[in-house]
Design an enzyme around this catalytic site. Sequence first.
Site, PDB file in Angstrom:
ATOM      1  N   SER A 268       0.819  -1.213   0.000  1.00 48.46           N
ATOM      2  CA  SER A 268       0.000   0.000   0.000  1.00 48.46           C
ATOM      3  C   SER A 268       0.855   1.266   0.000  1.00 48.46           C
ATOM      4  O   SER A 268       1.605   1.512  -0.925  1.00 48.46           O
ATOM      5  CB  SER A 268      -0.955  -0.042   1.201  1.00 48.46           C
ATOM      6  OG  SER A 268      -1.917   0.964   1.135  1.00 48.46           O
TER       7      SER A 268
ATOM      8  N   ASP B 194      -2.196   6.229  -3.557  1.00 44.13           N
ATOM      9  CA  ASP B 194      -1.114   5.553  -2.842  1.00 44.13           C
ATOM     10  C   ASP B 194      -0.562   4.435  -3.725  1.00 44.13           C
ATOM     11  O   ASP B 194      -0.937   4.307  -4.898  1.00 44.13           O
ATOM     12  CB  ASP B 194      -1.590   5.039  -1.482  1.00 44.13           C
ATOM     13  CG  ASP B 194      -2.653   3.955  -1.601  1.00 44.13           C
ATOM     14  OD1 ASP B 194      -3.330   3.906  -2.652  1.00 44.13           O
ATOM     15  OD2 ASP B 194      -2.823   3.168  -0.652  1.00 44.13           O
TER      16      ASP B 194
ATOM     17  N   ASP C 275      -0.897   1.208  -4.135  1.00 51.08           N
ATOM     18  CA  ASP C 275      -1.750   0.240  -4.831  1.00 51.08           C
ATOM     19  C   ASP C 275      -3.067   0.858  -5.282  1.00 51.08           C
ATOM     20  O   ASP C 275      -3.966   0.159  -5.749  1.00 51.08           O
ATOM     21  CB  ASP C 275      -2.003  -0.989  -3.961  1.00 51.08           C
ATOM     22  CG  ASP C 275      -2.800  -0.671  -2.694  1.00 51.08           C
ATOM     23  OD1 ASP C 275      -2.780   0.486  -2.236  1.00 51.08           O
ATOM     24  OD2 ASP C 275      -3.443  -1.597  -2.164  1.00 51.08           O
TER      25      ASP C 275
ATOM     26  N   ASP D 135      -5.677   2.113  -3.830  1.00 48.00           N
ATOM     27  CA  ASP D 135      -6.987   1.888  -3.221  1.00 48.00           C
ATOM     28  C   ASP D 135      -7.420   3.094  -2.382  1.00 48.00           C
ATOM     29  O   ASP D 135      -8.489   3.091  -1.781  1.00 48.00           O
ATOM     30  CB  ASP D 135      -7.016   0.597  -2.389  1.00 48.00           C
ATOM     31  CG  ASP D 135      -6.103   0.620  -1.173  1.00 48.00           C
ATOM     32  OD1 ASP D 135      -5.295   1.564  -1.040  1.00 48.00           O
ATOM     33  OD2 ASP D 135      -6.175  -0.325  -0.355  1.00 48.00           O
TER      34      ASP D 135
END
EC number: 5.4.2.10
Length: 450
Positions: free
Chosen positions: A102, A242, A244, A246
Amino acid sequence: MGKYFGTDGFRGEANVNLTVEHAYKVGRFLGWFYGKEHKDNKAKVVIGKDTRRSSYMFEYSLVAGLTASGADVYLLHVTTTPSVSYVARTEDFDCGIMISASHNLFYDNGIKLINSSGEKMREDVIDEIEKYLDGEMGELPFAVKENIGRTVDYSAGRNRYMGYLMSLAIYSFKGMRVGLDLSNGSAWSIAKGVFDALGAKTYVINAQPDGININASCGSTHMESLQELVKREHLDVGFAYDGDADRCLCVDENGDVIDGDLILYVYGSYMKERGKLISDTVVTTIMSNFGLYKAFDAAGINYEKTAVGDKYVYENMLNNGYRLGGEQSGHIIFSKYATTGDGILTSLKMMEVMIAKKKSLSQLASPVTIFPQVLKNIKVLDKKKTQEDIDVKAAVNKVTQELGDNGRILVRESGTEPVVRVMVEAATLEICQKCVEEVIEVIKSKGYAI
């Protein structure tokens, strides 16, 4: 939370406390576990990864374990967590795996497990994986001959996800000048293409991933570069993701950050106006700003508060049928369209409100007055005893009464450290600091502090 898996998967420093052996064994277990449910013993698993250097290593380890247990593995390559969730739930996969840590820096990595509904994996399955990792299940059978699994290049799945995002936009973005901070991460392969296709003039930064620059002074945890870009180029809006993708945070036309709380207000108000906000309720976490709740009260919007973590937000939404929820950090869930936080979807929804209302982002967020906040961590010998102490509770109650309707105090323990967090939101920083110190002094005086 288990020994290895937390609320957002198995995360740690690559080859230190998250190793290739861990990844291989996770693959071995999942291939075997889901293979049991098929007559032909062929589980079907989809994998995505972010841009950090170790993601390739973990991908190969997972693939080796999965195929050795007889699973067929479909590779999305560099993509976002929400795209893995989308593909898993729409294309008949037993589960999905996202390799990402993340918003962490490149030397960390993680394994996020997603079920066939595109949601986070059930806890009972996670418990079984942990038992296998600890050697409590013995060895699992290997697939042999024609039962050995195969790998399939599945970049087409990522393209279908991009098409899905574009289909959700109800307006053309033509004439809109948009800044995108791609964090040298997963959004690099998707976001610009989506915005370009919808007609926006895009200005992109941090889109040169090299394996070690993901989240490095960029993206949703470092908004300064995007703020500068928006002001310098006189853009209408900016969006930062960010590693990834999400989560998403925004920058308005003045260069000010619009965080997850403000996003919830802007879109929640828009939904309520159109009669689309189920029970007129938005799901937040306990860390949302007091100013958001004051603005919700004024707008006639109800709210739920969950523990910190998008997992808990989604569970509340699922159990109650709510359509909108999220965190201050930018994990925003639109349950009609996705089962997880989706940064690019969030940015498309903000564009929708701006265009539909013919207002700038600063105008849309203006009814919310964010209260100053002071958060201090204090290391303690026993987190539970500290919080349950009668004098500590009395100090917290005293602050609560002093603040009344003009602020709040929150005392909670860290999930990973011997730390109690004392947070106060109030009209001024001085009041916040004074109230936090009052409680911390009592904790120290009772001998709990380390």
